[in-house]
Design a protein around this motif. Structure first.
Motif, PDB file in Angstrom:
ATOM      1  N   PHE A  16       0.877  -1.174   0.000  1.00  0.00           N
ATOM      2  CA  PHE A  16       0.000   0.000   0.000  1.00  0.00           C
ATOM      3  C   PHE A  16       0.907   1.214   0.000  1.00  0.00           C
ATOM      4  N   VAL A  21       3.436  -4.784   2.475  1.00  0.00           N
ATOM      5  CA  VAL A  21       2.693  -5.592   3.445  1.00  0.00           C
ATOM      6  C   VAL A  21       2.947  -7.084   3.231  1.00  0.00           C
ATOM      7  N   SER A  41       0.020  -8.340  15.066  1.00  0.00           N
ATOM      8  CA  SER A  41      -0.796  -7.344  14.383  1.00  0.00           C
ATOM      9  C   SER A  41       0.034  -6.615  13.331  1.00  0.00           C
ATOM     10  N   GLY A  42      -0.551  -6.450  12.159  1.00  0.00           N
ATOM     11  CA  GLY A  42       0.156  -5.749  11.098  1.00  0.00           C
ATOM     12  C   GLY A  42       1.075  -6.619  10.274  1.00  0.00           C
ATOM     13  N   SER A  43       1.036  -7.933  10.532  1.00  0.00           N
ATOM     14  CA  SER A  43       1.944  -8.813   9.794  1.00  0.00           C
ATOM     15  C   SER A  43       1.390  -9.164   8.419  1.00  0.00           C
ATOM     16  N   GLY A  44       0.168  -8.714   8.115  1.00  0.00           N
ATOM     17  CA  GLY A  44      -0.359  -8.930   6.769  1.00  0.00           C
ATOM     18  C   GLY A  44      -1.300 -10.113   6.637  1.00  0.00           C
ATOM     19  N   LYS A  45      -1.803 -10.639   7.752  1.00  0.00           N
ATOM     20  CA  LYS A  45      -2.699 -11.805   7.686  1.00  0.00           C
ATOM     21  C   LYS A  45      -3.984 -11.475   6.944  1.00  0.00           C
ATOM     22  N   THR A  46      -4.613 -10.382   7.368  1.00  0.00           N
ATOM     23  CA  THR A  46      -5.862  -9.980   6.724  1.00  0.00           C
ATOM     24  C   THR A  46      -5.636  -9.684   5.241  1.00  0.00           C
ATOM     25  N   THR A  47      -4.576  -8.967   4.964  1.00  0.00           N
ATOM     26  CA  THR A  47      -4.275  -8.619   3.574  1.00  0.00           C
ATOM     27  C   THR A  47      -4.084  -9.880   2.739  1.00  0.00           C
ATOM     28  N   GLU A 170     -10.494 -13.412  11.482  1.00  0.00           N
ATOM     29  CA  GLU A 170     -10.773 -13.124  12.892  1.00  0.00           C
ATOM     30  C   GLU A 170     -12.270 -13.164  13.184  1.00  0.00           C
TER      31      GLU A 170
HETATM   32  N1  ATP Z   1      -6.494  -0.664   2.614  1.00  0.00           N
HETATM   33  C1  ATP Z   1      -5.278  -0.384   3.141  1.00  0.00           C
HETATM   34  N2  ATP Z   1      -4.647   0.746   2.802  1.00  0.00           N
HETATM   35  C2  ATP Z   1      -3.421   1.037   3.308  1.00  0.00           C
HETATM   36  N3  ATP Z   1      -2.770   0.255   4.161  1.00  0.00           N
HETATM   37  C3  ATP Z   1      -3.348  -0.890   4.554  1.00  0.00           C
HETATM   38  C4  ATP Z   1      -4.636  -1.274   4.053  1.00  0.00           C
HETATM   39  N4  ATP Z   1      -4.979  -2.464   4.603  1.00  0.00           N
HETATM   40  C5  ATP Z   1      -3.946  -2.809   5.403  1.00  0.00           C
HETATM   41  N5  ATP Z   1      -2.975  -1.872   5.375  1.00  0.00           N
HETATM   42  C6  ATP Z   1      -1.694  -1.937   6.107  1.00  0.00           C
HETATM   43  O1  ATP Z   1      -1.175  -3.209   5.889  1.00  0.00           O
HETATM   44  C7  ATP Z   1      -0.515  -3.687   7.051  1.00  0.00           C
HETATM   45  C8  ATP Z   1      -0.991  -5.090   7.364  1.00  0.00           C
HETATM   46  O2  ATP Z   1      -2.364  -5.045   7.682  1.00  0.00           O
HETATM   47  P1  ATP Z   1      -3.224  -6.343   7.942  1.00  0.00           P
HETATM   48  O3  ATP Z   1      -4.587  -5.883   8.240  1.00  0.00           O
HETATM   49  O4  ATP Z   1      -3.041  -7.287   6.834  1.00  0.00           O
HETATM   50  O5  ATP Z   1      -2.552  -6.950   9.248  1.00  0.00           O
HETATM   51  P2  ATP Z   1      -3.061  -8.126  10.150  1.00  0.00           P
HETATM   52  O6  ATP Z   1      -1.979  -9.119  10.214  1.00  0.00           O
HETATM   53  O7  ATP Z   1      -4.389  -8.591   9.712  1.00  0.00           O
HETATM   54  O8  ATP Z   1      -3.174  -7.420  11.560  1.00  0.00           O
HETATM   55  P3  ATP Z   1      -4.278  -7.605  12.709  1.00  0.00           P
HETATM   56  O9  ATP Z   1      -3.869  -8.798  13.504  1.00  0.00           O
HETATM   57  O10 ATP Z   1      -4.154  -6.344  13.507  1.00  0.00           O
HETATM   58  O11 ATP Z   1      -5.586  -7.741  12.056  1.00  0.00           O
HETATM   59  C9  ATP Z   1      -0.777  -2.671   8.132  1.00  0.00           C
HETATM   60  O12 ATP Z   1       0.389  -1.923   8.299  1.00  0.00           O
HETATM   61  C10 ATP Z   1      -1.871  -1.811   7.589  1.00  0.00           C
HETATM   62  O13 ATP Z   1      -1.693  -0.505   8.010  1.00  0.00           O
END
Ligand code: ATP
Ligand code: MG
Lengths: 249, 256
Positions: A16, A21, A41-47, A170
């Motif tokens: 992004f 990510v 958190s922030g490791s990119g799992k959701t992405t 989640e």
């Molecule tokens: N739509 C977006 N636009 C810009 N940055 C994003 C977007 N979605 C996620 N990010 C960034 O990508 C990184 C990873 O986010 P992600 O949601 O994948 O983490 P995660 O592992 O799911 O964390 P969590 O356990 O907190 O849910 C974060 O730094 C977040 O700020």
């Protein structure tokens, strides 16, 4: 019987802006596996999960679901839609259709995407609702259900489509603590049906007992990948150990 | 007393014109507003800018000027298209002032309808769009089955406001010889030289119509928005209301 490949994530990169990510994620999942994704958190799992069904389009790499491959740079909406129809997603915030009752939520995909006849769809949807123990709430709108009930409807809505791959982001973290149990036991039941699932969660105890495989992500790459015993009880890398220690503390 | 009665009769005779003028203008404004919103939400920046300027332009101009401009231009426009269509010849003695008033009112309200639509769209949570996308819906299925139905509900209060505003604004059409309520009142006032009485009667008539529509929209808002409010499921609530014996609370006891 040879193992059947249900999901291949090949060399997926996603950034992004200048925030990298995902930095080359490679995951292969066989049919019937229940994969739990852990990571800080922030490791990119959701992405990563959202890249599988193209809610986020990756910058690099390719996704294959049940032998159907779509590259990260794919522009055809139709191809992306075809891939999406092989998957189903359960969201952290449930995301039930607010203008549809519980049973209509479950029917919607059958009627719209699978072009099923309404009556047939309704029967199937009611059965799916019964499976998650919510038949008596079928005419309630999402706003009239508790979080746990909404999430169970969300699970029924995903299941009824009989997807090749079921994605959970989640599913319990927006819930009040006393409602987490009902949703987890519901997911546990689903896991026993042999459907291929990928679950992002922070519920370590659940991961240990329900998962057939655990993946630990950090900094946009897969750090550790193995059975729950290997990854949770005997983590090889320091990062995983630290993470688990922090969560168990 | 006689003046009031005759005036009331005159004004009531103008009610159908006021209502039809309002209704057609609202419908046309809505249609134009939808078209504008496509432009305003376009992914091409030049198109977006063009439509934003257009909206701002339409908003910035008094309705009366639209009415006068169209009224003055009628002969020119109609003369121009006179022989374009075989089925229509323009009769200069019967200019279509009514249609042009509808256009003038609609153009003034179209940008507000456009705002209403874009605001409603932005109020739909991202999760609703994503749930459709993840389910493999086409854009058309997503919009028609999930997004637009929710938008309609969200937009009802706003739409009601625009509707009653337009109802009142339609009184300006009397300036271009249309005999709606205000036109009738003005006409009779000049004839009888009893201005104050006539305008009071007319005002009260507008107020009554206003109340009717305001309440209608409020009711509509309540009914259409039921699913956004926590409570007992709708089918059951209706049945319960029939059997209701005790207080209001009885209706809501079964929540959860
Ligand atoms: N739509 C977006 N636009 C810009 N940055 C994003 C977007 N979605 C996620 N990010 C960034 O990508 C990184 C990873 O986010 P992600 O949601 O994948 O983490 P995660 O592992 O799911 O964390 P969590 O356990 O907190 O849910 C974060 O730094 C977040 O700020
Ligand atoms: Mg996340």
């Amino acid at each position: 019987m040879p193992e059947e490949r249900m999901l291949s994530i090949k060399n997926v990169y996603k950034h992004f802006g200048d925030n990298n990510v995902l930095n080359g994620v490679n995951i292969e999942v066989n049919k019937g596996e229940v994969v739990v994704i852990l990571g800080p958190s922030g490791s990119g799992k959701t992405t990563m999960l959202r890249c599988i069904n193209f809610l986020e389009q990756a910058n690099e790499g390719s996704i294959t679901v049940n032998a159907y491959t779509v590259g990260a740079k794919e522009k055809s909406k139709k191809k992306i839609r075809n891939l999406r129809r092989k998957t189903a997603m359960v969201f952290q915030q449930y995301n039930l259709f607010r203008n549809r009752t519980a049973v209509e939520n479950v029917m919607e995909g059958l009627v719209v995407v699978k072009k099923m006849h309404k009556e047939e769809a309704r029967k199937k949807a009611e059965k799916a609702l019964a499976d998650v123990g919510l038949l008596e709430k079928k005419d309630f709108y999402p706003s009239q259900l508790s979080g746990g009930q909404q999430q169970r409807v969300g699970i029924a809505r995903a299941l009824v489509m009989e997807p090749d791959l079921l994605l959970f982001d989640e599913p319990t973290s927006a819930l009040d603590p006393e409602l987490v149990g009902e949703v987890l036991s519901c997911i546990r039941k689903v896991a026993k049906t042999g459907i291929t699932m990928m679950i992002v969660t922070h519920e370590i105890a659940f991961a240990k007992e329900a998962a057939t495989r655990v993946i630990f992500m950090e900094g946009g790459v897969v750090v550790e990948d193995g059975t729950p015993e290997e990854v949770i009880d005997h983590p090889k890398t320091e990062r995983t150990q630290e993470f688990l220690a922090r969560i168990n503390a | 007393m006689e003046v009031y009665r005759t005036c009331l009769e005159k004004v009531l005779a103008g009610v159908p014109t006021t209502l039809s003028l309002t209704l057609w203008s609202v419908l046309l404004a809505l249609l134009l507003g939808i078209l504008l919103s496509f432009g305003v939400l376009s992914k091409w920046t030049p198109v977006r800018m063009l439509f934003s300027v257009l909206c701002s332009f339409l908003k910035g101009i008094p309705i009366l000027i639209f009415l006068y401009v169209f009224h003055t231009a009628i002969d020119g426009i109609m003369g121009g298209i006179d022989h374009l269509f075989a089925f229509y010849t323009y009769d200069i003695r019967k200019p279509p002032t009514y249609i042009f008033a509808v256009f003038a009112l609609a153009l003034s309200y179209a940008p507000y309808m456009c705002d209403m639509i874009t605001t409603a769209l932005h109020t739909i949570p991202k999760g609703q769009w994503e749930a459709c996308d993840a389910g493999g819906f086409t854009a058309w299925q997503k919009m028609t089955r999930i997004i637009i139905p929710q938008c309609v509900v969200i937009a009802i209060p706003n739409f009601g406001n625009h509707f009653v505003n337009l109802l009142k604004a339609s009184s300006l059409a009397c300036m271009v010889t249309i005999m709606e309520m205000m036109g009738e009142a003005r006409n009779y006032a000049t004839m009888s030289q009893r201005f104050l009485e006539c305008y009071i009667v007319c005002a009260i008539c507008y107020w009554v119509i206003f109340i009717v529509f305001e309440q209608a929209f409020r009711l509509l808002e309540k009914r259409a928005g039921r699913y956004l409010q926590p409570g007992v499921p709708i089918a059951r609530r209706r049945r319960k209301l029939f059997h209701m014996t005790n207080t209001q609370e009885g209706i809501f006891e079964e929540v959860k």
